[in-house]
Design a protein around this motif. Structure first.
Motif, PDB file in Angstrom:
ATOM      1  N   ILE A  54       0.727  -1.295  -0.044  1.00  0.00           N
ATOM      2  CA  ILE A  54      -0.088  -0.027   0.330  1.00  0.00           C
ATOM      3  C   ILE A  54       0.914   1.227   0.253  1.00  0.00           C
ATOM      4  CG2 ILE A  54      -1.648   1.246   1.290  1.00  0.00           C
ATOM      5  CD1 ILE A  54      -2.716  -1.377   2.546  1.00  0.00           C
ATOM      6  N   ASP A  55       0.872   2.020  -1.036  1.00  0.00           N
ATOM      7  CA  ASP A  55       1.573   3.274  -1.107  1.00  0.00           C
ATOM      8  C   ASP A  55       0.664   4.418  -2.037  1.00  0.00           C
ATOM      9  OD1 ASP A  55       3.662   5.122  -1.393  1.00  0.00           O
ATOM     10  OD2 ASP A  55       4.888   4.148  -2.611  1.00  0.00           O
ATOM     11  N   LYS A  56       0.332   5.273  -1.362  1.00  0.00           N
ATOM     12  CA  LYS A  56      -0.387   6.233  -1.869  1.00  0.00           C
ATOM     13  C   LYS A  56       0.224   7.207  -2.563  1.00  0.00           C
ATOM     14  CE  LYS A  56      -0.283   9.630   1.753  1.00  0.00           C
ATOM     15  NZ  LYS A  56      -0.683  10.376   2.722  1.00  0.00           N
ATOM     16  N   LYS A  57       1.439   7.133  -2.599  1.00  0.00           N
ATOM     17  CA  LYS A  57       2.449   8.014  -3.573  1.00  0.00           C
ATOM     18  C   LYS A  57       3.047   7.324  -4.562  1.00  0.00           C
ATOM     19  CE  LYS A  57       3.785  10.969   0.399  1.00  0.00           C
ATOM     20  NZ  LYS A  57       4.874  11.371   0.939  1.00  0.00           N
ATOM     21  N   CYS A  58       2.744   5.910  -4.825  1.00  0.00           N
ATOM     22  CA  CYS A  58       3.048   5.150  -5.953  1.00  0.00           C
ATOM     23  C   CYS A  58       2.311   5.517  -7.245  1.00  0.00           C
ATOM     24  CB  CYS A  58       2.804   3.754  -5.801  1.00  0.00           C
ATOM     25  SG  CYS A  58       2.950   2.671  -7.270  1.00  0.00           S
ATOM     26  N   PRO A  59       2.935   5.822  -8.406  1.00  0.00           N
ATOM     27  CA  PRO A  59       2.346   6.427  -9.615  1.00  0.00           C
ATOM     28  C   PRO A  59       1.461   5.316 -10.425  1.00  0.00           C
ATOM     29  CG  PRO A  59       4.683   6.036  -9.981  1.00  0.00           C
ATOM     30  CD  PRO A  59       4.536   5.807  -8.655  1.00  0.00           C
ATOM     31  N   PHE A  60       1.598   3.938  -9.804  1.00  0.00           N
ATOM     32  CA  PHE A  60       0.919   3.069 -10.467  1.00  0.00           C
ATOM     33  C   PHE A  60      -0.230   2.472  -9.617  1.00  0.00           C
ATOM     34  CE2 PHE A  60       5.356   2.535 -11.717  1.00  0.00           C
ATOM     35  CZ  PHE A  60       5.350   2.640 -13.003  1.00  0.00           C
ATOM     36  N   THR A  61      -0.154   2.674  -7.989  1.00  0.00           N
ATOM     37  CA  THR A  61      -1.331   2.146  -7.381  1.00  0.00           C
ATOM     38  C   THR A  61      -1.808   3.228  -6.713  1.00  0.00           C
ATOM     39  OG1 THR A  61       0.423   1.448  -5.751  1.00  0.00           O
ATOM     40  CG2 THR A  61      -0.281  -0.311  -7.366  1.00  0.00           C
ATOM     41  N   GLY A  62      -1.285   4.427  -6.442  1.00  0.00           N
ATOM     42  CA  GLY A  62      -1.574   5.575  -5.622  1.00  0.00           C
ATOM     43  C   GLY A  62      -2.309   6.852  -6.386  1.00  0.00           C
ATOM     44  N   ASN A  63      -2.313   7.670  -5.609  1.00  0.00           N
ATOM     45  CA  ASN A  63      -3.059   8.815  -6.113  1.00  0.00           C
ATOM     46  C   ASN A  63      -2.345  10.087  -6.654  1.00  0.00           C
ATOM     47  OD1 ASN A  63      -5.283  10.480  -6.521  1.00  0.00           O
ATOM     48  ND2 ASN A  63      -5.129  11.481  -4.527  1.00  0.00           N
ATOM     49  N   VAL A  64      -1.415   9.567  -7.582  1.00  0.00           N
ATOM     50  CA  VAL A  64      -0.351  10.695  -8.004  1.00  0.00           C
ATOM     51  C   VAL A  64      -0.409  10.561  -9.728  1.00  0.00           C
ATOM     52  CG1 VAL A  64       2.221  11.169  -8.041  1.00  0.00           C
ATOM     53  CG2 VAL A  64       1.046  10.511  -5.917  1.00  0.00           C
ATOM     54  N   SER A  65      -0.412  11.779 -10.288  1.00  0.00           N
ATOM     55  CA  SER A  65      -0.048  11.908 -11.754  1.00  0.00           C
ATOM     56  C   SER A  65       0.881  12.052 -12.127  1.00  0.00           C
ATOM     57  CB  SER A  65      -1.186  12.440 -12.238  1.00  0.00           C
ATOM     58  OG  SER A  65      -1.400  13.743 -11.951  1.00  0.00           O
ATOM     59  N   ILE A  66       1.654  11.651 -13.077  1.00  0.00           N
ATOM     60  CA  ILE A  66       3.045  12.009 -13.686  1.00  0.00           C
ATOM     61  C   ILE A  66       2.539  13.196 -14.911  1.00  0.00           C
ATOM     62  CG2 ILE A  66       4.834  11.217 -15.015  1.00  0.00           C
ATOM     63  CD1 ILE A  66       4.728   9.991 -12.073  1.00  0.00           C
ATOM     64  N   ARG A  67       2.992  14.215 -14.642  1.00  0.00           N
ATOM     65  CA  ARG A  67       3.234  15.340 -15.678  1.00  0.00           C
ATOM     66  C   ARG A  67       4.329  16.207 -15.686  1.00  0.00           C
ATOM     67  NH1 ARG A  67       3.754  18.362 -11.930  1.00  0.00           N
ATOM     68  NH2 ARG A  67       2.032  19.232 -10.422  1.00  0.00           N
ATOM     69  N   GLY A  68       4.724  17.085 -16.685  1.00  0.00           N
ATOM     70  CA  GLY A  68       5.790  17.862 -16.586  1.00  0.00           C
ATOM     71  C   GLY A  68       6.791  17.084 -17.341  1.00  0.00           C
ATOM     72  N   ARG A  69       8.293  17.001 -16.319  1.00  0.00           N
ATOM     73  CA  ARG A  69       9.352  16.905 -17.014  1.00  0.00           C
ATOM     74  C   ARG A  69       9.458  15.287 -16.636  1.00  0.00           C
ATOM     75  NH1 ARG A  69      12.147  20.827 -18.822  1.00  0.00           N
ATOM     76  NH2 ARG A  69      11.727  22.911 -18.430  1.00  0.00           N
ATOM     77  N   ILE A  70      10.179  14.705 -17.699  1.00  0.00           N
ATOM     78  CA  ILE A  70      10.855  13.400 -17.556  1.00  0.00           C
ATOM     79  C   ILE A  70      12.269  13.464 -17.574  1.00  0.00           C
ATOM     80  CG2 ILE A  70      10.779  10.878 -18.457  1.00  0.00           C
ATOM     81  CD1 ILE A  70       8.020  11.661 -17.626  1.00  0.00           C
TER      82      ILE A  70
END
Length: 111
Positions: free
Chosen positions: A21-37
């Protein structure tokens, strides 16, 4: 529950079958990847679920017509679905601020 972060990054198998359980995981949590890579080398894994990434670059000095080496350290959240060691090359994606200095999330690991 698993989601795709988009931008043609594959969701790791550990995120699909893992029971973390990881709420900051981009695959299972509530975080969207946007901006720079960005890409960089992991230099520290001492923090809990966070890694420090070093990015080297060259800065041009016009007076001497030469380049000097410079670097930046970036702290990035690392989901438990990744096994990261020091020296690994990782790809990080920008997201919302997750902590005081953490604004990036590991989305791919190249051994």
């Amino acid at each position: 529950w698993v989601k795709s972060v988009g931008l043609s990054f594959k969701t790791p198998q550990e995120a699909i079958d893992g029971h973390y359980i990881d709420k900051k995981c981009p695959f299972t949590g509530n975080v969207s990847i946007r901006g720079r890579i960005l890409k960089g080398v992991v230099i520290s894994t001492k923090m809990n679920r966070t890694v420090v990434i070093r990015r080297d670059y060259l800065h041009y000095i016009s007076k001497y017509r030469r380049f000097e080496k410079r670097h930046r350290n970036i702290t990035a959240h690392c989901s438990p679905c990744f096994r990261v060691k020091e020296g690994d090359i990782v790809t990080v994606g920008q997201c919302r601020p997750l902590a005081k200095t953490v604004r990036f999330n590991v989305i791919k690991v190249e051994a």
